[in-house]
Enzyme design. Structure first.
Site, PDB file in Angstrom:
ATOM      1  N   ASN A 254       0.829  -1.205   0.000  1.00  2.00           N
ATOM      2  CA  ASN A 254       0.000   0.000   0.000  1.00  2.00           C
ATOM      3  C   ASN A 254       0.865   1.257   0.000  1.00  2.00           C
ATOM      4  O   ASN A 254       0.607   2.219  -0.726  1.00  2.00           O
ATOM      5  CB  ASN A 254      -0.900   0.022   1.238  1.00  2.00           C
ATOM      6  CG  ASN A 254      -2.050  -0.963   1.160  1.00  2.00           C
ATOM      7  OD1 ASN A 254      -2.319  -1.540   0.115  1.00  2.00           O
ATOM      8  ND2 ASN A 254      -2.721  -1.163   2.270  1.00  2.00           N
TER       9      ASN A 254
ATOM     10  N   ARG B 210     -10.017  -4.757 -14.309  1.00  2.00           N
ATOM     11  CA  ARG B 210      -8.878  -5.553 -13.856  1.00  2.00           C
ATOM     12  C   ARG B 210      -9.282  -7.015 -13.939  1.00  2.00           C
ATOM     13  O   ARG B 210     -10.185  -7.459 -13.232  1.00  2.00           O
ATOM     14  CB  ARG B 210      -8.494  -5.216 -12.412  1.00  2.00           C
ATOM     15  CG  ARG B 210      -8.102  -3.761 -12.175  1.00  2.00           C
ATOM     16  CD  ARG B 210      -7.593  -3.574 -10.748  1.00  2.00           C
ATOM     17  NE  ARG B 210      -7.529  -2.186 -10.349  1.00  2.00           N
ATOM     18  CZ  ARG B 210      -6.513  -1.364 -10.615  1.00  2.00           C
ATOM     19  NH1 ARG B 210      -5.473  -1.822 -11.298  1.00  2.00           N
ATOM     20  NH2 ARG B 210      -6.527  -0.116 -10.200  1.00  2.00           N
TER      21      ARG B 210
ATOM     22  N   ARG C 171      -4.796   1.622 -13.463  1.00  2.00           N
ATOM     23  CA  ARG C 171      -3.441   1.833 -12.943  1.00  2.00           C
ATOM     24  C   ARG C 171      -2.812   0.536 -12.441  1.00  2.00           C
ATOM     25  O   ARG C 171      -3.397  -0.210 -11.665  1.00  2.00           O
ATOM     26  CB  ARG C 171      -3.469   2.868 -11.812  1.00  2.00           C
ATOM     27  CG  ARG C 171      -2.103   3.240 -11.283  1.00  2.00           C
ATOM     28  CD  ARG C 171      -2.217   4.234 -10.153  1.00  2.00           C
ATOM     29  NE  ARG C 171      -2.605   5.544 -10.621  1.00  2.00           N
ATOM     30  CZ  ARG C 171      -3.458   6.349  -9.988  1.00  2.00           C
ATOM     31  NH1 ARG C 171      -4.027   5.942  -8.889  1.00  2.00           N
ATOM     32  NH2 ARG C 171      -3.732   7.538 -10.472  1.00  2.00           N
TER      33      ARG C 171
ATOM     34  N   HIS D  17     -14.888   2.357 -15.342  1.00  2.00           N
ATOM     35  CA  HIS D  17     -14.671   1.606 -14.105  1.00  2.00           C
ATOM     36  C   HIS D  17     -15.853   0.714 -13.762  1.00  2.00           C
ATOM     37  O   HIS D  17     -15.811  -0.040 -12.788  1.00  2.00           O
ATOM     38  CB  HIS D  17     -14.405   2.614 -12.972  1.00  2.00           C
ATOM     39  CG  HIS D  17     -13.988   2.013 -11.675  1.00  2.00           C
ATOM     40  ND1 HIS D  17     -14.782   2.039 -10.550  1.00  2.00           N
ATOM     41  CD2 HIS D  17     -12.857   1.361 -11.316  1.00  2.00           C
ATOM     42  CE1 HIS D  17     -14.156   1.443  -9.553  1.00  2.00           C
ATOM     43  NE2 HIS D  17     -12.999   1.022  -9.985  1.00  2.00           N
TER      44      HIS D  17
ATOM     45  N   TYR E  69     -11.492 -10.297  -1.804  1.00  2.00           N
ATOM     46  CA  TYR E  69     -12.250  -9.051  -1.741  1.00  2.00           C
ATOM     47  C   TYR E  69     -13.711  -9.378  -1.424  1.00  2.00           C
ATOM     48  O   TYR E  69     -14.267 -10.332  -1.968  1.00  2.00           O
ATOM     49  CB  TYR E  69     -12.227  -8.308  -3.083  1.00  2.00           C
ATOM     50  CG  TYR E  69     -10.931  -7.629  -3.454  1.00  2.00           C
ATOM     51  CD1 TYR E  69      -9.720  -7.983  -2.871  1.00  2.00           C
ATOM     52  CD2 TYR E  69     -10.917  -6.628  -4.423  1.00  2.00           C
ATOM     53  CE1 TYR E  69      -8.539  -7.359  -3.232  1.00  2.00           C
ATOM     54  CE2 TYR E  69      -9.731  -5.997  -4.794  1.00  2.00           C
ATOM     55  CZ  TYR E  69      -8.546  -6.378  -4.191  1.00  2.00           C
ATOM     56  OH  TYR E  69      -7.375  -5.759  -4.557  1.00  2.00           O
TER      57      TYR E  69
ATOM     58  N   ARG F 253     -14.157   1.999   4.326  1.00  2.00           N
ATOM     59  CA  ARG F 253     -12.947   1.214   4.585  1.00  2.00           C
ATOM     60  C   ARG F 253     -11.696   2.080   4.674  1.00  2.00           C
ATOM     61  O   ARG F 253     -10.884   1.923   5.558  1.00  2.00           O
ATOM     62  CB  ARG F 253     -12.744   0.180   3.479  1.00  2.00           C
ATOM     63  CG  ARG F 253     -11.548  -0.734   3.711  1.00  2.00           C
ATOM     64  CD  ARG F 253     -11.141  -1.451   2.446  1.00  2.00           C
ATOM     65  NE  ARG F 253     -10.468  -0.572   1.506  1.00  2.00           N
ATOM     66  CZ  ARG F 253     -10.542  -0.675   0.177  1.00  2.00           C
ATOM     67  NH1 ARG F 253     -11.298  -1.597  -0.360  1.00  2.00           N
ATOM     68  NH2 ARG F 253      -9.885   0.160  -0.605  1.00  2.00           N
TER      69      ARG F 253
ATOM     70  N   HIS G  33     -14.681  -4.299  -0.172  1.00  2.00           N
ATOM     71  CA  HIS G  33     -14.671  -3.629  -1.470  1.00  2.00           C
ATOM     72  C   HIS G  33     -16.075  -3.325  -1.996  1.00  2.00           C
ATOM     73  O   HIS G  33     -16.227  -2.589  -2.966  1.00  2.00           O
ATOM     74  CB  HIS G  33     -13.919  -4.511  -2.477  1.00  2.00           C
ATOM     75  CG  HIS G  33     -13.572  -3.836  -3.761  1.00  2.00           C
ATOM     76  ND1 HIS G  33     -14.220  -4.110  -4.949  1.00  2.00           N
ATOM     77  CD2 HIS G  33     -12.648  -2.895  -4.057  1.00  2.00           C
ATOM     78  CE1 HIS G  33     -13.701  -3.377  -5.923  1.00  2.00           C
ATOM     79  NE2 HIS G  33     -12.755  -2.622  -5.408  1.00  2.00           N
TER      80      HIS G  33
END
Length: 704
Positions: free
Chosen positions: A71, A399, A429, A459, A492, A588, A616
């Protein structure tokens, strides 16, 4: 309460503006908003606290230490690099809480230093000794037995020495390029036999080869290791024969890895992305990590060579790059890990001979990952690929991971003659290379591939299947909060829904036309789509609750999201709180809203859940008196999600599914006392206290 205070707001690109907020703090009170960067550091502190928590098995605690480090790497590559760029370009705008880039960088370092010390202390003094007590030992080369040293030396000569390339610095060899996040050894080498008679000292860098594991086994048990850097340092004489040299010291460089694509660059998005990925390797250095043993002269030399200051240097008293230690997670040590997760299949999908489309047609089906098997999603796409009555499949891929059965199914569908259209977001990214590779494979298979929209990231998590049923065409839709990635789906928490709802199907068709063509469709019947109507609709829903509360009617808002940074949404929530709406936020990560301030946000609570699984899912609940509305989707309450991305948030229409999300899922998170922490008005987080046995929502979900 006075009005008319000015808040400086800042979007994701750093552009600042000022606007009037309806609610100003009393004189002498703190700012209305928390600093985004410091709020993120508090999130990472909560990750670190999980590593310190002895209720977790040892290797899971090690995992949290690795997550903390990973992170932080991304934080420096993106957020810190952005602040340093603003500083260099003399950006005069302030953050929403009124800090300059220089003040934010200073605060980041002050907040981060004790966290880094605790992070390394936990690894060095707690985790590694406890692992050694379990027979898993990591030791330096000098502390190995002679037999182990011989085994390590043999490994070095066979598998490491051939791939090493030491680089010395002298007038003919400039300071070498140090790649992003690579581990390196620095050493001073001297040639005492030169003609001048005086020692000729020069700096040399040895890059630790990424093709070699960080932990080198040194005995037949496979549970005793030495560190790669320690082994290379012990064998440095093979790299510098007939030379004298000092001690080797580890260092690591973090570089700016963020970039933006201007509209005038995006004529060929694929080629532009490939160029930027190449340039990312050469981004400016933003952080230098050095071993605590490194002498100050070498530290200063490295920092100067990398154009860094002393404020950019972080001294590490222990192993650098902790994620390398996750190599230990591959050992067969079940007692040191969490128990394997047992997943379930929703009842409508359990009938072996029933087509998935028939099950969906009978009613909407809710998925709650990772507790619901992700095979439900991959099987849906696979069934669509194989079904001769399916005519078209359309998907958004953000992703997908390196190995994707979903992409393979799309390729199969195209090869069978189905119309397959896929939007692959190349600007995801750190997943750009993987997505470029998948885009090429899909194109080669005849899939219609779109690379995304100029100026917007796509997204949303959306799949549309068009099936011929008799004389009509029926649309089946999958909407979710998480990516189409079977690997991350195991760690997740996300929710998704299968539906054959006609309005949602029609909206999905129009959205795909917008994404793949030149449609400017804006009248969605059910879906909330950014940047079209999502912000406006969310604001309206919040304002409706405020109106109901002001009129004495029941009013409540519950939102489970990853981040809350959009100042317009925060203003609306402050206004709703002032009107008397009870607001429970489950955030979160970053939260810029300041809860519990009298006259501003005393009716707002903010809690963060950090546990075994990464929270998530995005779920929005609005009481709406007696006709509650619940939405799920891909968007957080962030400026980028509401303004600069294509997002989809969908209403949950089925009454039983709405009840499950409200009374089971959201209620469990609000009852959690094992993983939950409450955000305080001063920006700190306090664990939820309970006199009873701690209630763990994530464990509870595994039992229902």
């Amino acid at each position: 309460m006075t009005t008319g205070a000015r808040i400086s707001t800042q979007d994701e690109s750093g552009a600042a503006d000022a606007r009037t907020t309806k609610h100003a703090p009393l004189a002498g009170s703190p700012p209305l908003l928390f600093n985004r960067e410091l709020s993120w550091l508090e999130f990472n502190r909560r990750v670190l606290e999980e590593a310190l928590n002895t209720r977790h098995p040892l290797l899971e605690r090690l995992k949290f230490l690795a997550i903390f480090s990973t992170n932080l790497d991304e934080f420096f590559m993106v957020r810190v690099s952005g602040l340093k760029e603003e500083l260099e370009e003399d950006v005069v705008g302030l953050s929403p809480d009124g800090l300059t880039p220089a003040e934010q960088l200073k605060s980041i370092r002050l907040h981060l230093k004790p966290m880094l010390e605790e992070h390394m202390r936990c690894l060095r003094d707690d985790i590694l000794p406890a692992l050694a007590a379990q027979g898993v030992v990591i030791t330096s080369y000098r502390d190995l037995s002679r037999r182990q040293q011989q085994a390590a030396d043999d490994y070095f000569l066979a598998k490491i020495f051939p791939v090493l390339t030491p680089q010395a610095v002298d007038p003919g060899h400039p300071f070498p390029y140090i790649s992003n996040l690579s581990l390196n050894l620095g050493v001073v080498v001297e040639d005492a036999g030169n003609n001048a008679g005086a020692p000729d000292s020069r700096f040399a860098r040895i890059k630790l080869p990424p093709v070699v594991p960080r932990l080198i086994p040194v005995d037949e048990t496979g549970r005793c290791f030495t560190l790669l850097g320690s082994l290379i340092a012990a064998n440095a004489a093979t790299l510098f024969p007939a030379m004298s040299f000092g001690k080797c010291h580890l260092f690591r460089v973090t570089r700016d890895a963020d970039f933006e694509i201007r509209d005038d660059e995006a004529g060929d998005l694929l080629r532009t992305m490939q160029k930027h990925l190449h340039q990312r390797r050469f981004g400016l250095a933003v952080r230098l990590e050095v071993s605590a043993t490194m002498p100050s002269e070498m530290v200063e030399y490295l920092a100067s060579s990398l154009n860094l200051t002393a404020e950019d240097v972080y001294v590490v008293n222990g192993p650098l790059n902790v994620p390398d230690m996750m190599q230990l997670y591959g050992l067969d040590l079940a007692a040191l890990k969490d128990a394997p997760l047992k997943t379930t299949i929703p009842a409508p999908l359990r009938t072996p001979k029933q087509l998935v489309f028939d099950a969906i047609k009978q009613g909407d089906i809710l998925l709650h990952h990772p507790f619901t098997s992700y095979n439900t999603v991959t099987d849906f796409i696979s069934a669509a690929a194989k079904d001769p009555d399916v005519l078209a499949i359309k998907m958004c891929l953000y992703r997908t991971g390196r190995r994707s059965p979903i992409v393979e199914a799309l390729i199969e569908a195209s090869e069978q003659g189905k119309q397959v259209g896929v939007l692959v977001e190349l600007k995801a990214r750190f997943d750009e290379e993987s997505n470029i590779e998948w885009a090429r494979r899909l194109e080669q298979a005849g899939v219609h591939v779109v690379y995304g929209l100029v100026g917007l990231k796509t997204h949303c998590k959306l799949a549309l299947v068009v099936r011929r049923e008799g004389v009509v065409l029926k649309r089946y839709v999958h909407l979710a909060t998480g990516n189409y990635n079977p690997t991350t789906s195991r760690i997740y928490t996300d929710v998704g829904i299968f539906t054959a709802d006609e309005e949602i199907g029609d909206d999905a068709s129009n959205l795909f036309n917008y994404l793949t063509g030149f449609s400017r469709y804006a009248k969605y019947k059910s879906l909330l789509v950014a940047p079209v109507n999502l912000r406006r609709r969310m604001t309206t829903l919040i304002e409706r609750e405020a109106e109901n509360a002001a009129a004495g009617r029941p009013a409540r808002i519950i939102a489970k999201i990853n981040s809350l940074t959009d100042t317009e949404i925060i203003d609306s929530l402050y206004a709703a709180s002032a009107a008397g709406v009870a607001i429970d936020l489950i955030v979160r990560g970053v939260c810029m809203l300041r809860p519990g301030v009298v006259g501003l946000s005393e009716n707002i609570t903010v809690r963060s859940i950090v546990g075994r699984f990464l929270e998530h899912s995005r779920i929005y609940y609005f009481a709406n008196i007696e006709a509650a509305e619940i939405f799920i989707g891909s968007a957080d309450w962030m400026h980028r999600n509401l303004t600069r991305r294509v997002e989809v948030v969908a209403p949950v229409k089925d009454l039983k599914l709405k009840e499950f999300l409200k009374d089971t899922v959201l209620d469990a998170y609000l009852r959690d006392t094992a993983n939950a922490r409450l955000l305080q008005p001063d920006g700190s987080y306090r664990r939820v206290e309970s006199a009873a046995e701690p209630f763990d929502a994530q464990v509870y979900f595994q039992s229902i």
